[in-house]
Design a protein around this motif. Structure first.
Motif, PDB file in Angstrom:
ATOM      1  N   ASP A  52     -10.525   2.083  -1.547  1.00 42.54           N
ATOM      2  CA  ASP A  52      -9.803   3.005  -0.678  1.00 42.54           C
ATOM      3  C   ASP A  52      -8.601   3.628  -1.366  1.00 42.54           C
ATOM      4  O   ASP A  52      -8.307   4.800  -1.184  1.00 42.54           O
ATOM      5  CB  ASP A  52      -9.311   2.258   0.573  1.00 42.54           C
ATOM      6  N   LEU A  53      -7.888   2.798  -2.134  1.00 40.79           N
ATOM      7  CA  LEU A  53      -6.634   3.269  -2.714  1.00 40.79           C
ATOM      8  C   LEU A  53      -6.827   4.237  -3.873  1.00 40.79           C
ATOM      9  O   LEU A  53      -6.037   5.144  -4.074  1.00 40.79           O
ATOM     10  CB  LEU A  53      -5.828   2.072  -3.221  1.00 40.79           C
ATOM     11  N   SER A  94     -13.986   7.546  -6.746  1.00 44.19           N
ATOM     12  CA  SER A  94     -14.082   6.818  -5.480  1.00 44.19           C
ATOM     13  C   SER A  94     -14.665   7.693  -4.373  1.00 44.19           C
ATOM     14  O   SER A  94     -15.190   7.183  -3.404  1.00 44.19           O
ATOM     15  CB  SER A  94     -12.716   6.283  -5.083  1.00 44.19           C
ATOM     16  N   GLN A  95     -14.582   9.019  -4.526  1.00 42.90           N
ATOM     17  CA  GLN A  95     -15.159   9.892  -3.487  1.00 42.90           C
ATOM     18  C   GLN A  95     -16.687   9.889  -3.528  1.00 42.90           C
ATOM     19  O   GLN A  95     -17.344  10.174  -2.552  1.00 42.90           O
ATOM     20  CB  GLN A  95     -14.670  11.340  -3.642  1.00 42.90           C
ATOM     21  N   THR A 154     -19.643   5.430  -0.986  1.00 40.84           N
ATOM     22  CA  THR A 154     -19.098   4.778   0.207  1.00 40.84           C
ATOM     23  C   THR A 154     -18.888   3.303  -0.121  1.00 40.84           C
ATOM     24  O   THR A 154     -19.424   2.796  -1.109  1.00 40.84           O
ATOM     25  CB  THR A 154     -20.056   4.878   1.395  1.00 40.84           C
ATOM     26  N   SER A 155     -18.125   2.621   0.739  1.00 41.80           N
ATOM     27  CA  SER A 155     -17.839   1.227   0.427  1.00 41.80           C
ATOM     28  C   SER A 155     -19.118   0.387   0.459  1.00 41.80           C
ATOM     29  O   SER A 155     -19.283  -0.519  -0.360  1.00 41.80           O
ATOM     30  CB  SER A 155     -16.778   0.675   1.370  1.00 41.80           C
ATOM     31  N   ASP A 199       0.839  -1.205   0.000  1.00 42.45           N
ATOM     32  CA  ASP A 199       0.000   0.000   0.000  1.00 42.45           C
ATOM     33  C   ASP A 199       0.873   1.254   0.000  1.00 42.45           C
ATOM     34  O   ASP A 199       0.660   2.173  -0.795  1.00 42.45           O
ATOM     35  CB  ASP A 199      -0.887   0.029   1.258  1.00 42.45           C
ATOM     36  N   VAL A 215     -13.236  -3.365  -1.268  1.00 45.75           N
ATOM     37  CA  VAL A 215     -13.156  -2.236  -0.352  1.00 45.75           C
ATOM     38  C   VAL A 215     -11.743  -1.639  -0.376  1.00 45.75           C
ATOM     39  O   VAL A 215     -11.558  -0.430  -0.480  1.00 45.75           O
ATOM     40  CB  VAL A 215     -13.529  -2.683   1.081  1.00 45.75           C
ATOM     41  N   HIS A 216     -10.783  -2.513  -0.315  1.00 43.49           N
ATOM     42  CA  HIS A 216      -9.402  -2.062  -0.326  1.00 43.49           C
ATOM     43  C   HIS A 216      -9.058  -1.343  -1.627  1.00 43.49           C
ATOM     44  O   HIS A 216      -8.450  -0.271  -1.633  1.00 43.49           O
ATOM     45  CB  HIS A 216      -8.495  -3.285  -0.126  1.00 43.49           C
TER      46      HIS A 216
END
Lengths: 232, 248, 239
Positions: C195-196, C214-215, C218-219, C170, C191-192
């Motif tokens: 996030d990245l 991605s913003q 939500t996951s 990461d 999910v991961h």
């Protein structure tokens, strides 16, 4: 980022780095050489045993045996050299590097040729002792050298195919040996002539030109068609 | 080529091939003279040379189709190469069988490991291995590529072998463009061609045979290509049915 | 940086990619997710110049593939599920070899730095086959970034990594992103991956069915979206 470098010089840089890498791996593991050498010894001993009733017969077939040993041991070296690139799929790393694919072919031909020539040094020694024939003569060495180039040139091309099939190692001798027979026959005839008591030089010369023609033709075919074997 | 046109071509070629076979058999047995030293058995010569001629043409066609496939990877080039090698291999086998039958009275042996016969064996092995290579590859596109490269390498290798037998002395005579060295071999094999009229008749029979075997090759090739196209169509249909059943 | 339009790839008569549209801007980090068999790896191999597209357009840095493959190769780095390392060479030798292939200037210093970055300086003289999976993967990253590629392609780089190694990866990825690399990541971990990245796309049955910043999501929302589009509930969260 791209440095100003001539195409040919970067081509050869790539070729030599792959050769260097293959030699380095061999230096660490010594696997290719030991397998090829052990196999050759087994073959020689086995044939000697089979022909032991008649020493003259063994001498008669010794050149044929020399070449048979080389091409059979050669398939082991070829398989090993090309399966190295499949272990961690490093062939992909070579293919995405800014390297001409034909350079990969050339590098593999060079490194396998080096291994096979080293094997032949040992074999010439062994055969000279076992069969009491002058295999160390310069002309015989030249035939061995030229024959090896053509054999490996065809071998790398065919092995690059078989290594990507289901049957892998099994398929290689079936495809490769008939293809190289037109090379091995003149090579064996020339070698036999050279080590005989009264060599006929015109047979040797015509055989050597045949071998050289085979080398050039197969190298050219391999050089230009190898890229088709690795890109889909 | 579309299927109806291909079908028609195949039918016409089939008829032509059959007729030409009858004609050439007629020439061999009724027109060609009895060869002086070997007698009637020499008549197999016309079959032998005719099929050998077709064999080399077939492998050459395969070479060209292979090169075209690498240049523009289209399924049809692969089909032509495959079909031509297959037919060529059959003709090569016939040549060898006919040669062997002829060799028994001529050389008093069915088989001799002379350079030329060794060459034929090599060629046979090389092209038989072609099918082993194809059989070991699932992916159609990859199979086409590999087979194309292989067919080029094998042709080059066979050509070199051919050159080498021209250099060495051989028991086997050279029919097309013989050289000095092989002349003495010719005496044992074909014998001196009878002078004058008989010789001309032999020449005509040979020409007729070469032409008619070429026709048979062409007909056979087209049949084989048609078969392959039908096979491909069946595969495509199967895939579509499977996709439909899966709800695609 | 990466422009893909109408990309089709067939294996024989089986279609794998059926008209993929994807644009990755320079410096953007895009995650690509999708069920098994969706064609993710095939897409990656095409972008990496290892596979030829059947139809459609793929451009990297403006160069069309596969015609200009040799121009593009210098600018891409690939981390695939295979390590692409020679087990019988040492870590340093592996990097030396790749440095030569890419004619990396000032190779010695750069290799030293790279090994330190991935925490393998102490083991650089050991053959790679004695390494753990995590160490190999770290070395793989060092290998793929040694020539400072502008585009970094990662195909399931987290497979088989433990917590620590994944954390290190990461960090490495975030730093590479900070260096302005364009990154395309394929992962199973929704999910991961979310996030990245800057942008996430779902590939299903050979097509991009969703692509969003991605913003914006939500996951939890994304997991629902993923289930809705692929009809599958993926294992998420942990490894």
């Amino acid at each position: 980022m791209a440095r100003p470098k001539s195409a040919t010089s970067s081509f050869w840089t790539a070729v030599w780095s792959i050769v260097w890498k293959d030699l380095r791996i061999e230096q660490h593991t010594r696997q290719t050489m030991s397998v090829m050498l052990m196999f050759s010894l087994v073959v020689v001993v086995m044939f000697n045993f089979a022909l032991s009733t008649d020493l003259d017969a063994a001498r008669q077939v010794s050149t044929g045996l020399l070449w048979a040993t080389i091409i059979l041991a050669g398939t082991l070296g070829l398989n090993r050299s090309l399966s190295i690139e499949r272990e961690n799929q490093t062939i992909d790393a070579l293919l995405i590097a800014p390297v001409d694919r034909r350079g990969i072919y050339l590098a593999k031909v060079i490194s396998v040729t080096i291994f096979t020539l080293l094997l032949e040094v040992a074999l010439v020694f062994i055969f000279t002792i076992f069969f009491n024939k002058p295999f160390w003569q310069p002309a015989a060495l030249l035939v061995l050298f030229l024959g090896t180039i053509g054999y490996v040139a065809a071998g790398v091309l065919i092995t690059s195919m078989t290594i990507q099939t289901r049957s892998r190692e099994v398929l290689l001798p079936i495809l490769l040996l008939p293809i190289v027979l037109p090379l091995i026959l003149p090579a064996a005839i020339a070698t036999a002539e050279i080590v005989s008591l009264q060599p006929q030089m015109d047979t040797v010369n015509s055989s050597i030109s045949l071998i050289a023609a085979y080398d050039l033709a197969i190298l050219a075919v391999g050089f230009f068609s190898y890229p088709f074997l690795v890109e889909s | 080529m579309n299927m109806t046109r291909l079908n028609r071509t195949v039918t016409i070629l089939n008829v032509l091939a059959f007729l030409s076979l009858l004609v050439s058999i007629g020439f061999i047995f009724l027109y060609a003279p009895i060869e002086r030293s070997m007698g009637n058995v020499q008549r197999i010569f016309y079959f032998h040379v005719g099929t050998a001629w077709v064999g080399s043409i077939a492998f050459f066609v395969a070479l060209v189709a292979g090169a075209l496939y690498l240049w523009r990877p289209q399924r049809r080039w692969d089909t032509i190469a495959l079909s031509s090698v297959e037919v060529g291999l059959v003709f090569l086998t016939v040549t060898t069988a006919a040669g062997s039958v002829w060799g028994k009275p001529a050389w008093n042996t069915w088989w001799e490991w002379s350079p030329r016969l060794t060459l034929i064996t090599i060629a046979w092995l090389v092209y038989a291995a072609y099918f082993m290579l194809r059989g070991a590859i699932e992916d159609e596109e990859k199979r086409g590529r590999f087979a194309a490269v292989y067919v080029i390498v094998s042709f080059v290798s066979i050509i070199l072998a051919y050159v080498s037998i021209r250099i060495w002395r051989d028991i086997h005579p050279v029919v097309f463009g013989g050289t000095l060295e092989s002349a003495q071999g010719a005496e044992q094999g074909l014998q001196d061609i009878a002078p004058g009229l008989a010789s001309m008749r032999m020449g005509i029979t040979l020409t007729v045979n070469v032409v008619s075997f070429s026709l048979i090759y062409l007909a056979w090739l087209m049949n084989r290509i048609r078969l392959q196209m039908l096979k491909d169509e069946v595969t495509t249909l199967k895939m579509r049915v499977a996709a439909r059943l899966q709800g695609g | 940086m990466i422009q893909i339009a109408g990309l089709v790839k067939n294996y024989g008569v089986t279609p794998v990619l059926r008209g993929v549209q994807l644009h990755v801007a320079a410096g953007e980090f895009v995650t690509l997710v999708g069920p098994n068999g969706a064609g993710k790896s095939t897409l990656m191999r095409i972008v990496a110049t290892l596979l030829k597209p059947t139809a459609g357009e793929v451009k990297i840095g403006g160069w069309a593939l596969p015609q200009h493959g040799d121009r593009v190769r210098r600018y891409i780095g690939l981390v695939s599920h295979q390590t692409l390392l020679y087990g019988d060479l040492t870590a340093a030798e592996n990097l030396h070899f790749y440095a030569r292939l890419y004619s990396v200037p000032d190779a010695e210093a750069r290799i030293g730095r790279a090994l330190k970055q991935v925490g393998l300086a102490a083991r650089q003289r050991d053959p790679v086959r004695t390494f753990s999976r995590g160490m190999m993967q770290r070395l793989t990253i060092a290998r793929a970034t040694l020539h400072e590629p502008e585009v970094l392609l990662l195909d399931e780089p987290y497979t088989g990594l433990d917590q620590d190694a994944a954390q290190l990866l990461d960090d490495l990825l975030l730093r590479e992103q900070g260096n302005g690399r364009t990154i395309l990541l394929i992962t199973h971990d929704l999910v991961h991956g979310l996030d990245l990245c800057d942008r996430i796309a779902i590939l299903n049955r050979g097509k991009i069915v969703v692509s969003l910043n991605s913003q914006e999501v939500t996951s939890g929302e994304f997991l629902e979206l993923y289930a809705a589009h692929t009809g599958r509930k993926e294992v998420t969260g942990g490894k």
